[in-house]
Design a protein around this motif. Structure first.
Motif, short mmCIF file in Angstrom:
data_model
loop_
_atom_site.label_atom_id
_atom_site.label_comp_id
_atom_site.label_asym_id
_atom_site.label_seq_id
_atom_site.Cartn_x
_atom_site.Cartn_y
_atom_site.Cartn_z
N ILE A 30 155.30 -37.44 -6.92
CA ILE A 30 156.04 -37.69 -8.16
C ILE A 30 157.46 -37.19 -8.04
CG2 ILE A 30 154.01 -37.83 -9.63
CD1 ILE A 30 154.54 -35.06 -10.61
N ALA A 31 158.32 -37.88 -8.76
CA ALA A 31 159.75 -37.62 -8.67
C ALA A 31 160.14 -36.54 -9.66
CB ALA A 31 160.51 -38.92 -8.94
N GLU A 32 159.49 -35.38 -9.56
CA GLU A 32 159.82 -34.26 -10.44
C GLU A 32 159.86 -33.00 -9.62
OE1 GLU A 32 157.49 -33.90 -13.97
OE2 GLU A 32 157.83 -35.99 -14.49
N GLU A 106 148.51 -32.73 -19.73
CA GLU A 106 148.99 -33.94 -20.40
C GLU A 106 150.11 -33.57 -21.37
OE1 GLU A 106 148.22 -36.80 -19.45
OE2 GLU A 106 146.19 -36.74 -18.61
N GLY A 107 151.01 -34.49 -21.58
CA GLY A 107 152.11 -34.26 -22.49
C GLY A 107 153.36 -34.94 -21.98
N VAL A 108 154.32 -35.06 -22.86
CA VAL A 108 155.56 -35.77 -22.57
C VAL A 108 156.71 -34.86 -22.96
CG1 VAL A 108 156.99 -37.71 -23.32
CG2 VAL A 108 154.53 -38.04 -22.94
N LEU A 202 152.54 -33.59 -27.33
CA LEU A 202 151.65 -34.73 -27.56
C LEU A 202 151.78 -35.07 -29.02
CD1 LEU A 202 148.43 -34.07 -25.47
CD2 LEU A 202 150.03 -35.97 -25.27
N LEU B 24 149.97 -42.68 -25.63
CA LEU B 24 150.61 -42.04 -24.49
C LEU B 24 150.23 -40.56 -24.38
CD1 LEU B 24 152.71 -42.19 -22.18
CD2 LEU B 24 154.46 -41.60 -23.87
N LEU B 25 149.77 -40.17 -23.20
CA LEU B 25 149.50 -38.75 -22.94
C LEU B 25 150.53 -38.15 -21.99
CD1 LEU B 25 145.60 -38.71 -22.47
CD2 LEU B 25 146.93 -38.15 -24.51
N SER B 26 150.94 -38.92 -20.98
CA SER B 26 151.93 -38.42 -20.04
C SER B 26 152.45 -39.57 -19.21
CB SER B 26 151.34 -37.34 -19.11
OG SER B 26 150.30 -37.87 -18.32
N PHE B 27 153.63 -39.39 -18.64
CA PHE B 27 154.13 -40.36 -17.66
C PHE B 27 155.04 -39.65 -16.68
CE2 PHE B 27 158.55 -41.50 -19.07
CZ PHE B 27 158.60 -40.78 -20.25
N LYS B 28 154.91 -40.05 -15.41
CA LYS B 28 155.71 -39.43 -14.35
C LYS B 28 156.19 -40.52 -13.40
CE LYS B 28 153.37 -35.27 -14.94
NZ LYS B 28 154.03 -34.35 -15.89
N GLY B 29 157.45 -40.45 -13.05
CA GLY B 29 157.98 -41.35 -12.05
C GLY B 29 157.37 -41.04 -10.70
N ILE B 40 153.48 -43.52 -13.22
CA ILE B 40 152.07 -43.44 -13.53
C ILE B 40 151.96 -42.96 -14.97
CG2 ILE B 40 151.94 -41.18 -12.37
CD1 ILE B 40 148.99 -41.83 -11.85
N HIS B 42 149.48 -42.00 -18.20
CA HIS B 42 148.16 -41.66 -18.74
C HIS B 42 148.15 -41.93 -20.24
CE1 HIS B 42 147.04 -38.50 -15.38
NE2 HIS B 42 147.10 -39.73 -14.93
#
Lengths: 320, 320
Positions: A30-32, A106-108, A202, B24-29, B40, B42
């Protein structure tokens, strides 16, 4: 923003076999994480984050960071929880690098935090500070007041290429901060890098904190000062006192600031802005041309420093 | 290997609201896909891949690619399945770019394919070719024999900096391929880029194919030739005929090759190697210094071309 280490499938399968984490279904880099390599790993038991620690992290510090995440998780402050292998170790080796497997949080992260997000941040920051009070790990802040000048000195001769007079202004600011830095504030474990991208939500609820790789023992109020800089300025760099008030009030509801902490807040905020100014200035003037990671603009922090210089008391940040 | 477009959380939330894909729970490049940006994602319904199509993909081709994935999925050839939004569209817009949300395909690509992997590949490749026979989409191969010379010509004057004599050798090879390229082989939809990183396995079973963004209508046997190049050479570039035999036999068990296809295989393999040689050579000589993506060595494909030149018949690849 990069995968520094490509992990072959066979190596990962061997690594996972040391854990009770289920069977590998997929993994993607992942790009983090500017400092480390991170993979998101799916197994038949769920999702995990696999972190390989690259050169910029001192392996000696890893037990402090991993232990802190376990300690906080155990006290209900949600963050990634390092998995233990069958020998009970949370730190392993993968592709010749220290590596850890962690539960996936999980979370944004919120690109444009609102007042409610700042309030939640204040509550959780205080909860984290209190939960870590009995954490026995020791790590000094490697980016505290005495560390800023050497970083600045390495690039000071080119600072004026960004803005005329910048070198002299920041030289004087450093001298002031060094002479007046508060010494007797309540200490504890601080996150030290609690920017919005390290705080997950969330819906509107804060779901957890990540990236404890700057955590250290330092003045608790310095962590608040970092958050004032990271959360309470608008994109045009105007200061949003409503957000600051929400954050500070929520924090103080859980952990009231001492008189000394409140009095020191404007100075701590200047210092926290200086910490990010000097590292950004260094990266700005030292990044290889054409490099993939675009450095962040240090002048945004020069402007924050100037704002904090104009603040007479914590009341101007909205603290009652 | 890059996230070209940073998607803000609010934009993604709005985009997802168009689909019946959960919350939406999470997203990662993720650091995959040289051409596009991939996240991706979740949600409370599961995992998804979100792809934003960047400049190198022609938006006109997207319905062909997405339709093909749906067509193959519907016929039991496992690949990511584009989700439809509430208006029935599989192609949306996010951050100003064409974007698609797809089911997440679990599986791991195999860094060191063994004979069994090559056998599974042959079976699935034939299944894919047969499943796509009635796919109505049309897209010509933009990297076929007539397209190689212009790419080569753009950098031919510098080819000898890699290896003395390379320019003249490949010039002659191109002339030979152009003059002798087979014209009457069975056509169909081919993947055209079925390297190991586009084929997922779970344990030892092939779990699916990804990355159909070079798919087109062309000679089916050309797809086999790509796979011979991509799967049957060892890291030292020796040709592993056991792997080739396993792949070809498994393919022919499902879809027997015509006499013309078998006869053309060495030439098709030279051409497939040339296709990757010219694009790699171009990227090698044109990548910006310090760029994050390290270009792949074109000489590996020059050596493959030379090997295939020495092959007299498909029998030498292990085809009965």
């Amino acid at each position: 923003m990069a995968v520094y280490t490509e992990v072959p499938d066979e190596d990962l399968t061997r690594f996972l076999a040391e854990y009770d984490a289920g069977r590998l279904l997929s993994f993607k880099g992942i790009a983090e994480g500017v400092e480390n390599t991170n993979y998101i790993v799916h197994t038949d038991r769920g999702s995990f984050i696999l972190t390989l620690y690259e050169k910029r992290v001192d392996p000696k510090d890893l037990p402090f960071f991993l232990g802190l995440m376990e300690h906080l998780s155990g006290k209900g402050v949600t963050c990634p929880l390092p998995m233990h292998d069958r020998q009970g170790r949370s730190l392993g080796t993968l592709c010749g690098r220290p590596a850890a497997l962690m539960t996936f949080l999980e979370g944004v992260w919120v690109r444009r935090p609102a007042v409610g997000h700042c309030r939640s941040l204040g509550t959780t920051l205080a909860a984290m500070h209190k939960a870590a009070l009995d954490y026995p790990g020791e790590r000094t802040n490697a980016l505290s007041v005495e560390d800023w000048r050497p970083i600045f000195a390495a690039v000071a001769d080119r600072a004026d290429t960004l803005q005329a007079g910048l070198a002299a202004e920041m030289e004087a600011e450093l001298t002031y901060l060094e002479a007046n830095w508060p010494q007797d504030l309540p200490l504890g474990v601080i996150h030290a890098d609690l920017f919005p991208d390290n705080v997950f939500f969330l819906n509107s609820r804060l779901s957890g904190l990540i990236d404890f790789y700057f955590a250290c023992r330092d003045a608790l109020a310095y962590d608040i000062a970092v958050c004032l800089n990271a959360w309470c300025f608008e994109p045009d760099l105007s200061f949003n006192v409503t957000k600051a008030r929400a954050m500070l009030t929520a924090y103080a509801d859980r952990r009231p600031l001492t008189t000394a902490e409140a009095a020191a807040l404007p100075l701590l905020a200047r210092g926290a802005a200086m910490r990010f100014f000097v590292t950004r200035l260094y990266d700005w003037l030292n990044h290889p041309p054409g490099a993939f990671v675009r450095p962040k603009d240090p002048l945004e922090y020069a402007r924050r420093i100037r704002f904090h210089r104009s603040v007479g008391s914590a009341g101007e940040y909205g603290l009652d």
